[in-house]
Design an enzyme around this catalytic site. Structure first.
Site, PDB file in Angstrom:
ATOM      1  N   GLY A  55     -30.749  -2.385 -23.643  1.00  0.00           N
ATOM      2  CA  GLY A  55     -31.834  -3.350 -23.469  1.00  0.00           C
ATOM      3  C   GLY A  55     -33.110  -2.817 -22.848  1.00  0.00           C
TER       4      GLY A  55
ATOM      5  N   TYR B 299     -27.987 -17.474 -11.521  1.00  0.00           N
ATOM      6  CA  TYR B 299     -28.905 -16.440 -12.025  1.00  0.00           C
ATOM      7  C   TYR B 299     -30.326 -16.723 -11.548  1.00  0.00           C
ATOM      8  CZ  TYR B 299     -31.458 -13.574 -15.444  1.00  0.00           C
ATOM      9  OH  TYR B 299     -32.300 -12.657 -16.046  1.00  0.00           O
TER      10      TYR B 299
HETATM   11  N1  LIG Z   1     -33.142 -10.276 -21.834  1.00  0.00           N
HETATM   12  C1  LIG Z   1     -33.850 -11.223 -21.242  1.00  0.00           C
HETATM   13  O1  LIG Z   1     -34.222 -12.243 -21.855  1.00  0.00           O
HETATM   14  C2  LIG Z   1     -34.246 -11.074 -19.798  1.00  0.00           C
HETATM   15  C3  LIG Z   1     -35.160 -11.990 -19.291  1.00  0.00           C
HETATM   16  C4  LIG Z   1     -35.549 -11.902 -17.973  1.00  0.00           C
HETATM   17  C5  LIG Z   1     -35.049 -10.908 -17.172  1.00  0.00           C
HETATM   18  N2  LIG Z   1     -34.147 -10.021 -17.678  1.00  0.00           N
HETATM   19  C6  LIG Z   1     -33.629  -9.006 -16.763  1.00  0.00           C
HETATM   20  O2  LIG Z   1     -33.804  -7.727 -17.313  1.00  0.00           O
HETATM   21  C7  LIG Z   1     -32.809  -6.868 -16.800  1.00  0.00           C
HETATM   22  C8  LIG Z   1     -32.204  -6.081 -17.965  1.00  0.00           C
HETATM   23  O3  LIG Z   1     -31.524  -6.982 -18.811  1.00  0.00           O
HETATM   24  P1  LIG Z   1     -31.408  -6.790 -20.390  1.00  0.00           P
HETATM   25  O4  LIG Z   1     -31.976  -7.993 -21.006  1.00  0.00           O
HETATM   26  O5  LIG Z   1     -31.904  -5.454 -20.783  1.00  0.00           O
HETATM   27  O6  LIG Z   1     -29.835  -6.923 -20.563  1.00  0.00           O
HETATM   28  P2  LIG Z   1     -28.704  -5.873 -20.910  1.00  0.00           P
HETATM   29  O7  LIG Z   1     -28.993  -5.163 -22.167  1.00  0.00           O
HETATM   30  O8  LIG Z   1     -27.440  -6.637 -20.780  1.00  0.00           O
HETATM   31  O9  LIG Z   1     -28.817  -4.804 -19.725  1.00  0.00           O
HETATM   32  C9  LIG Z   1     -28.271  -5.001 -18.463  1.00  0.00           C
HETATM   33  C10 LIG Z   1     -28.094  -3.639 -17.822  1.00  0.00           C
HETATM   34  O10 LIG Z   1     -27.597  -3.816 -16.484  1.00  0.00           O
HETATM   35  C11 LIG Z   1     -26.505  -2.926 -16.292  1.00  0.00           C
HETATM   36  N3  LIG Z   1     -25.568  -3.495 -15.327  1.00  0.00           N
HETATM   37  C12 LIG Z   1     -24.959  -4.704 -15.375  1.00  0.00           C
HETATM   38  N4  LIG Z   1     -24.113  -4.823 -14.339  1.00  0.00           N
HETATM   39  C13 LIG Z   1     -24.201  -3.678 -13.615  1.00  0.00           C
HETATM   40  C14 LIG Z   1     -23.561  -3.186 -12.456  1.00  0.00           C
HETATM   41  N5  LIG Z   1     -22.613  -3.887 -11.808  1.00  0.00           N
HETATM   42  N6  LIG Z   1     -23.889  -1.963 -12.004  1.00  0.00           N
HETATM   43  C15 LIG Z   1     -24.809  -1.214 -12.644  1.00  0.00           C
HETATM   44  N7  LIG Z   1     -25.445  -1.613 -13.772  1.00  0.00           N
HETATM   45  C16 LIG Z   1     -25.126  -2.818 -14.239  1.00  0.00           C
HETATM   46  C17 LIG Z   1     -25.878  -2.774 -17.669  1.00  0.00           C
HETATM   47  O11 LIG Z   1     -25.229  -1.518 -17.775  1.00  0.00           O
HETATM   48  P3  LIG Z   1     -23.648  -1.276 -17.675  1.00  0.00           P
HETATM   49  O12 LIG Z   1     -22.965  -2.467 -18.304  1.00  0.00           O
HETATM   50  O13 LIG Z   1     -23.460   0.000 -18.432  1.00  0.00           O
HETATM   51  O14 LIG Z   1     -23.385  -1.126 -16.217  1.00  0.00           O
HETATM   52  C18 LIG Z   1     -27.101  -2.768 -18.572  1.00  0.00           C
HETATM   53  O15 LIG Z   1     -27.617  -1.465 -18.687  1.00  0.00           O
HETATM   54  C19 LIG Z   1     -31.831  -7.741 -16.044  1.00  0.00           C
HETATM   55  O16 LIG Z   1     -32.067  -7.669 -14.654  1.00  0.00           O
HETATM   56  C20 LIG Z   1     -32.134  -9.132 -16.551  1.00  0.00           C
HETATM   57  O17 LIG Z   1     -31.803 -10.129 -15.610  1.00  0.00           O
HETATM   58  C21 LIG Z   1     -33.744 -10.077 -18.960  1.00  0.00           C
END
Ligand SMILES: NC(=O)c1ccc[n+]([C@@H]2O[C@H](COP(=O)([O-])OP(=O)(O)OC[C@H]3O[C@@H](n4cnc5c(N)ncnc54)[C@H](OP(=O)(O)O)[C@@H]3O)[C@@H](O)[C@H]2O)c1
Length: 264
Positions: free
Chosen positions: A26, A168
């Site tokens: 992501g 969240y």
């Molecule tokens: N997608 C959206 O619409 C959106 C909107 C607002 C904010 N965000 C924020 O953007 C950030 C990235 O999210 P994304 O959308 O790119 O989702 P994603 O693809 O699910 O990425 C989440 C990342 O966090 C890592 N992660 C999760 N739990 C972890 C842990 N316990 N220790 C270390 N790493 C961990 C995962 O890696 P592993 O599983 O390999 O550990 C993965 O690389 C997040 O903080 C999310 O809240 C996303």
């Protein structure tokens, strides 16, 4: 003075070392590639070590530099992995990171009454305790090397009142407040701290919205009428990470196609 700088020089990250958490997929994976493109050496961190190591190897190959990128293991639910990982960065690169994209996070989609204790604890442990610890450990090391830039990845869910995302949303509101407090306390140490708050972006995390069949409803609430894609964050990330944003600290930047303005 920046008048004589080429625009690329204004945003360059040459000579910088960036740590990106949540870089196995992501937004984090995309951000790591972007920072490398801007000239930084990058450390990609996540639990899925093979994924971050593979991505790091691809970046290194792309730039013909074996030291351009490195993959490390961090598990935000095991806080002891954080200083160990930051020690590894210092061993490999001879210095700590001066840019942190504090991005790792998880989501839980449920009505408030259906939030069980285990899910609430998991969300707070990862998005709050874990992100807090990464920011603190990275900042302690930046203090020693004369400063840096920290970007906490929040969410518009922490700024508005999102249904079905109670834990969240609270965790992301906490991260915004942490950003402001860090910015206040760390400005004198030449560390800038800003929050980047995406709206709805198409990543693995977004699957939960698709599964609950709310994609169409969400898009209707976005004035630009589309979901975000990680490269929509390129400009804000470069601005906050580079010297182009040198007078910015404690700011909260939303990147959401106007979603937080919506009255629907
Ligand atoms: N997608 C959206 O619409 C959106 C909107 C607002 C904010 N965000 C924020 O953007 C950030 C990235 O999210 P994304 O959308 O790119 O989702 P994603 O693809 O699910 O990425 C989440 C990342 O966090 C890592 N992660 C999760 N739990 C972890 C842990 N316990 N220790 C270390 N790493 C961990 C995962 O890696 P592993 O599983 O390999 O550990 C993965 O690389 C997040 O903080 C999310 O809240 C996303």
């Amino acid at each position: 003075m920046t008048e004589n700088l080429m625009l690329e020089e204004l945003f360059t990250l040459r000579g910088r070392l960036a740590l990106v958490t949540g870089a196995s997929s992501g937004i984090g994976l995309h951000a790591a590639g972007l920072l490398a493109r801007a000239g930084a050496k990058v450390v990609l961190a996540a639990r899925r070590l093979h994924a971050v190591q593979t991505a790091a190897a691809e970046i290194a190959k792309q730039y013909g530099d074996a030291n351009a990128a490195h993959g490390i293991h961090i598990d935000l639910n095991r806080l002891e992995t954080i200083p160990l990982a930051l020690d590894e960065i210092e061993r490999v690169f001879g210095r700590p990171a001066d840019i942190l994209i504090n991005n790792a996070g998880i989501i839980h989609f449920a009505r408030f009454l259906d939030h069980d204790d285990e899910a609430v604890a998991r969300i707070f442990a990862t998005n709050l305790n874990g992100s807090f610890a990464v920011a603190r450990e990275a900042a302690r090391r930046m203090v020693k090397t004369g400063g840096g830039s920290i970007i906490n990845v929040g969410s518009t869910a922490g700024l508005r009142t999102p249904g079905s995302l109670a834990a969240y949303g609270v965790s992301k509101t906490g991260l915004v407040q942490l950003t402001k407090i860090m910015a206040l306390e760390l400005a004198s140490k030449k560390i800038r701290v800003n929050a980047l708050c995406p709206g709805n972006f198409v990543t693995e995390m977004h699957q939960v919205f698709t599964e609950h069949k709310v994609d169409e409803t969400i898009v209707k609430r976005i004035p630009q009428r589309r979901l975000g894609s990680p490269d929509d964050l390129d400009g804000p990330i470069l601005l906050l990470a580079s010297d182009a944003g040198r007078y910015m600290t404690g700011t909260v930047i939303t990147v959401d196609g106007g979603q937080t303005l919506s009255w629907l």
